[in-house]
Scaffold this motif. Structure first.
Motif, mmCIF file in Angstrom:
data_model
loop_
_atom_site.group_PDB
_atom_site.id
_atom_site.type_symbol
_atom_site.label_atom_id
_atom_site.label_comp_id
_atom_site.label_asym_id
_atom_site.label_seq_id
_atom_site.Cartn_x
_atom_site.Cartn_y
_atom_site.Cartn_z
ATOM 1 N N VAL A 72 0.853 -1.186 0.000
ATOM 2 C CA VAL A 72 0.000 0.000 0.000
ATOM 3 C C VAL A 72 0.891 1.239 0.000
ATOM 4 O O VAL A 72 1.718 1.407 0.903
ATOM 5 N N GLY A 73 0.729 2.083 -1.017
ATOM 6 C CA GLY A 73 1.548 3.282 -1.120
ATOM 7 C C GLY A 73 0.760 4.548 -0.904
ATOM 8 O O GLY A 73 -0.411 4.528 -0.491
ATOM 9 N N ASN A 74 1.382 5.667 -1.227
ATOM 10 C CA ASN A 74 0.802 6.980 -0.975
ATOM 11 C C ASN A 74 0.597 7.767 -2.268
ATOM 12 O O ASN A 74 0.538 8.984 -2.264
ATOM 13 N N ALA A 75 0.498 7.053 -3.404
ATOM 14 C CA ALA A 75 0.212 7.718 -4.670
ATOM 15 C C ALA A 75 -1.296 7.925 -4.816
ATOM 16 O O ALA A 75 -2.093 7.422 -4.027
ATOM 17 N N THR A 106 -1.301 11.243 -1.978
ATOM 18 C CA THR A 106 -0.996 12.524 -2.643
ATOM 19 C C THR A 106 0.378 12.555 -3.295
ATOM 20 O O THR A 106 0.721 13.541 -3.948
ATOM 21 N N VAL A 107 1.194 11.509 -3.140
ATOM 22 C CA VAL A 107 2.597 11.559 -3.579
ATOM 23 C C VAL A 107 2.824 10.485 -4.641
ATOM 24 O O VAL A 107 3.087 9.320 -4.338
ATOM 25 N N ASP A 108 2.744 10.877 -5.912
ATOM 26 C CA ASP A 108 2.882 9.893 -6.989
ATOM 27 C C ASP A 108 4.281 9.296 -7.069
ATOM 28 O O ASP A 108 4.468 8.214 -7.622
ATOM 29 N N SER A 109 5.273 9.989 -6.527
ATOM 30 C CA SER A 109 6.656 9.477 -6.552
ATOM 31 C C SER A 109 6.986 8.663 -5.302
ATOM 32 O O SER A 109 8.154 8.338 -5.067
ATOM 33 N N ASP A 110 6.005 8.293 -4.537
ATOM 34 C CA ASP A 110 6.207 7.555 -3.289
ATOM 35 C C ASP A 110 7.014 6.274 -3.524
ATOM 36 O O ASP A 110 6.901 5.638 -4.574
ATOM 37 N N ASN A 111 7.790 5.894 -2.527
ATOM 38 C CA ASN A 111 8.679 4.727 -2.626
ATOM 39 C C ASN A 111 8.292 3.695 -1.571
ATOM 40 O O ASN A 111 8.445 3.931 -0.377
ATOM 41 N N SER A 112 7.789 2.549 -2.034
ATOM 42 C CA SER A 112 7.440 1.450 -1.125
ATOM 43 C C SER A 112 8.506 0.361 -1.099
ATOM 44 O O SER A 112 8.271 -0.711 -0.529
ATOM 45 N N ASN A 134 -4.946 -11.060 -3.887
ATOM 46 C CA ASN A 134 -4.246 -11.426 -5.112
ATOM 47 C C ASN A 134 -2.831 -11.895 -4.804
ATOM 48 O O ASN A 134 -2.338 -11.733 -3.685
ATOM 49 N N SER A 135 -2.159 -12.428 -5.804
ATOM 50 C CA SER A 135 -0.755 -12.796 -5.605
ATOM 51 C C SER A 135 0.067 -11.542 -5.307
ATOM 52 O O SER A 135 0.746 -11.461 -4.286
ATOM 53 N N PHE A 136 0.026 -10.565 -6.210
ATOM 54 C CA PHE A 136 0.645 -9.251 -5.984
ATOM 55 C C PHE A 136 -0.459 -8.205 -6.022
ATOM 56 O O PHE A 136 -1.161 -8.075 -7.034
ATOM 57 N N THR A 137 -0.623 -7.445 -4.953
ATOM 58 C CA THR A 137 -1.535 -6.316 -4.933
ATOM 59 C C THR A 137 -0.725 -5.044 -4.742
ATOM 60 O O THR A 137 0.003 -4.905 -3.756
ATOM 61 N N PHE A 138 -0.838 -4.125 -5.705
ATOM 62 C CA PHE A 138 -0.180 -2.825 -5.625
ATOM 63 C C PHE A 138 -1.277 -1.773 -5.486
ATOM 64 O O PHE A 138 -1.937 -1.426 -6.468
ATOM 65 N N ALA A 139 -1.496 -1.284 -4.279
ATOM 66 C CA ALA A 139 -2.576 -0.350 -4.001
ATOM 67 C C ALA A 139 -1.998 1.048 -3.806
ATOM 68 O O ALA A 139 -1.327 1.318 -2.807
ATOM 69 N N ALA A 140 -2.214 1.922 -4.792
ATOM 70 C CA ALA A 140 -1.717 3.303 -4.739
ATOM 71 C C ALA A 140 -0.202 3.362 -4.537
ATOM 72 O O ALA A 140 0.314 4.238 -3.854
ATOM 73 N N VAL A 141 0.518 2.441 -5.141
ATOM 74 C CA VAL A 141 1.974 2.379 -5.010
ATOM 75 C C VAL A 141 2.609 3.376 -5.973
ATOM 76 O O VAL A 141 2.201 3.492 -7.137
ATOM 77 N N GLY A 142 3.634 4.088 -5.501
ATOM 78 C CA GLY A 142 4.227 5.171 -6.259
ATOM 79 C C GLY A 142 5.383 4.756 -7.148
ATOM 80 O O GLY A 142 5.940 3.651 -7.039
ATOM 81 N N SER A 143 5.789 5.687 -8.008
ATOM 82 C CA SER A 143 6.807 5.415 -9.019
ATOM 83 C C SER A 143 8.216 5.322 -8.446
ATOM 84 O O SER A 143 9.144 4.902 -9.151
ATOM 85 N N GLY A 144 8.413 5.701 -7.178
ATOM 86 C CA GLY A 144 9.716 5.507 -6.549
ATOM 87 C C GLY A 144 10.011 4.071 -6.206
ATOM 88 O O GLY A 144 11.142 3.716 -5.860
ATOM 89 N N THR A 145 9.019 3.213 -6.325
ATOM 90 C CA THR A 145 9.150 1.786 -6.035
ATOM 91 C C THR A 145 9.725 1.062 -7.245
ATOM 92 O O THR A 145 9.373 1.365 -8.386
ATOM 93 N N GLY A 164 -4.987 2.110 -8.771
ATOM 94 C CA GLY A 164 -4.405 3.440 -8.806
ATOM 95 C C GLY A 164 -2.885 3.366 -8.742
ATOM 96 O O GLY A 164 -2.263 2.334 -8.956
ATOM 97 N N GLY A 165 -2.277 4.516 -8.470
ATOM 98 C CA GLY A 165 -0.832 4.555 -8.313
ATOM 99 C C GLY A 165 -0.090 4.711 -9.617
ATOM 100 O O GLY A 165 -0.663 4.794 -10.705
ATOM 101 N N THR A 166 1.232 4.723 -9.507
ATOM 102 C CA THR A 166 2.113 5.041 -10.627
ATOM 103 C C THR A 166 3.315 4.116 -10.719
ATOM 104 O O THR A 166 4.255 4.395 -11.460
ATOM 105 N N VAL A 167 3.325 3.015 -9.975
ATOM 106 C CA VAL A 167 4.498 2.143 -9.958
ATOM 107 C C VAL A 167 4.733 1.545 -11.343
ATOM 108 O O VAL A 167 3.802 1.134 -12.038
ATOM 109 N N ASN A 168 6.000 1.510 -11.758
ATOM 110 C CA ASN A 168 6.394 0.939 -13.038
ATOM 111 C C ASN A 168 6.910 -0.483 -12.836
ATOM 112 O O ASN A 168 7.293 -0.872 -11.724
ATOM 113 N N GLY A 169 6.982 -1.247 -13.926
ATOM 114 C CA GLY A 169 7.485 -2.615 -13.819
ATOM 115 C C GLY A 169 8.132 -3.089 -15.099
ATOM 116 O O GLY A 169 7.783 -2.652 -16.209
#
Length: 433
Positions: A72-75, A106-112, A134-145, A164-169
């Motif tokens: 769970v992130g802050n994006a 509120t922080v799209d660049s958040d790092n989890s 789920n196997s992997f759940t990314f909830a509002a995880v930010g792009s710093g991850t 939601g969120g902005t995490v890349n993969g």
């Protein structure tokens, strides 16, 4: 892991390469939650991946043996109110009856944290009706991850789900999912390149853990659905996000999605390579969709078609083979909005391989895989997917602006370069039990 285990805000859990973490199968739904403000640093290697798996021995494992990994992130997401992670309030040891809220970031660049060479096996659990882990759940995880070289295997529900969120993969692998392989929604705006999804069968879940989904797909991508989807001016709730710039705008590039072979019973509403619906935008580039019995792509509703018509839903340079549906993999005329003519009119450049089978596209795709080494996703000699990719983004400034430097154009379609590195080798696994 026994029951719900939490990494709390301010803490970092570091997991060394080669570590094996097991879900306690006597406490159904056991799962690891990395909460907002916390970090998980799991740095495996190709030779020594980090493996989250069932407590049961090989040969005795099933989808749903334990819950899964939740971050769970802050994006930002495009739902308002206190929306909780599905299943986080279920009847599981250690569960918070109020659930875990992921909206309001509120922080799209958040790092989890970092997931590198990580495998999640035999996970997923229905803590309540329509509330599955789920196997992997990314909830509002930010792009710093950082998320790269990760695999989900034999899970009960979705293998990769982004709320939601902005995490890349990069380098994501999904084998034998009980629901969707890749599921994004609620304003997810991350970039992903090099993905593999294989469905050769539907595995029987552990008794009491839940059931295989009624509509398992390759991609299932929604703009927004459920409470808190606020309708922007002049639109409806499924178009949430327009006014604040939070359309669901994920990018998936160089994906290989292979569905079940003829003779495999597919749940009634499942079996489509890519279902795009509920007002989603997004970019789908340089992919292969093969062997999906109900169709290669389906654009489900007028709100998503609106995004398609104004070029915020872009499909480019895909290859279809052995798909059901109309015209080799599209929506039939008069139903939904993903007809072949509609995609052709938007310059989708989808090639339908007439008479081409999924197995002939790749170096090794056995009807019944036996282990990870039995699968080789490199294009076979003279394979049509070795060419035909969108080799430059310069001609389409919309794509170039969206992907930046994270996504690279390729001359080939699918997850593997002809003659290139077999990036999935060594750390991925294939097992049905």
């Amino acid at each position: 892991l026994r029951g719900f285990v939490y990494v709390n805000s301010g803490a970092t859990l570091t997991v060394n390469a080669g570590t094996r973490i097991v879900g306690d199968t006597t406490a159904l739904g056991s799962a690891l939650f990395v909460l907002r403000g916390a970090r998980l640093v799991a740095n495996g290697t190709a030779a020594a991946p980090v493996v989250f798996t069932s407590q049961r021995s090989a040969g005795n494992r099933s989808p749903g043996d334990w819950g899964g990994l939740v971050i769970v992130g802050n994006a930002r997401a495009n739902r308002v109110g206190n929306v909780i992670v599905e299943g986080s309030n279920g009847s599981v040891v250690g569960a918070d009856p109020a659930g875990i809220v992921y909206t309001g970031g509120t922080v799209d660049s958040d790092n989890s944290g970092t997931l590198r060479y990580v495998r999640v096996e035999f996970a997923g659990y229905a803590t309540l009706a329509d509330a599955e882990l789920n196997s992997f759940t990314f909830a509002a995880v930010g792009s710093g991850t950082t998320v790269e070289y990760v695999q989900a295997l034999a899970g009960l529900d979705d293998h990769f789900e982004w709320f939601g969120g902005t995490v890349n993969g990069r380098y994501l692998v999904s084998y034998e999912s009980g629901d969707d392989h890749f599921d994004g929604s609620e304003g997810y705006r991350g970039l992903n390149q090099f993905l593999i999804g294989l469905q050769s069968t539907y595995l029987t879940p552990r008794a009491g853990a839940g059931a295989v989904s009624a509509d398992p797909q390759g991609f299932e991508v929604d703009g927004c659905n459920g409470g808190g989807c606020v309708a922007p001016s002049g639109a409806n709730a499924q178009s949430a996000g327009r006014d604040e710039g939070l359309w669901n705008m994920n990018v998936f590039a160089n994906f290989t999605l292979v569905g079940p072979a003829s003779g495999v019973t597919v749940p009634g509403s499942g079996g489509v390579g890519a279902v795009l619906r509920r007002g989603t935008g997004g970019y789908y580039v340089n992919g292969v969709i093969a062997r999906w019995p109900r169709g290669g792509i389906s654009l489900r509703d007028s709100t998503s078609n609106n995004r398609f018509q104004v070029d915020s839903l872009i499909v480019r340079n895909l290859y279809f083979a052995e798909n059901g549906g109309a015209d080799g993999g599209f929506d039939a005329a008069g139903t939904n909005f993903g007809q072949a003519s509609a995609l052709t009119a938007r310059n989708a450049n989808i090639v339908v391989g007439t008479g081409v089978t999924a197995a002939t596209l790749f170096t090794a795709l056995p009807a019944t895989p036996t282990n990870g080494a039995s699968l080789d996703w490199s294009p076979a000699a003279n394979s049509p997917i070795a060419t035909g990719g969108l080799a430059t983004f310069a001609a389409d400034p919309r794509i170039a602006a969206r992907v930046g430097t994270f996504i690279t154009p390729t001359v080939y379609r699918g997850a593997a370069a002809p003659g290139g590195p077999k990036w999935w080798e060594g750390w991925t696994s294939y097992a049905r039990n």
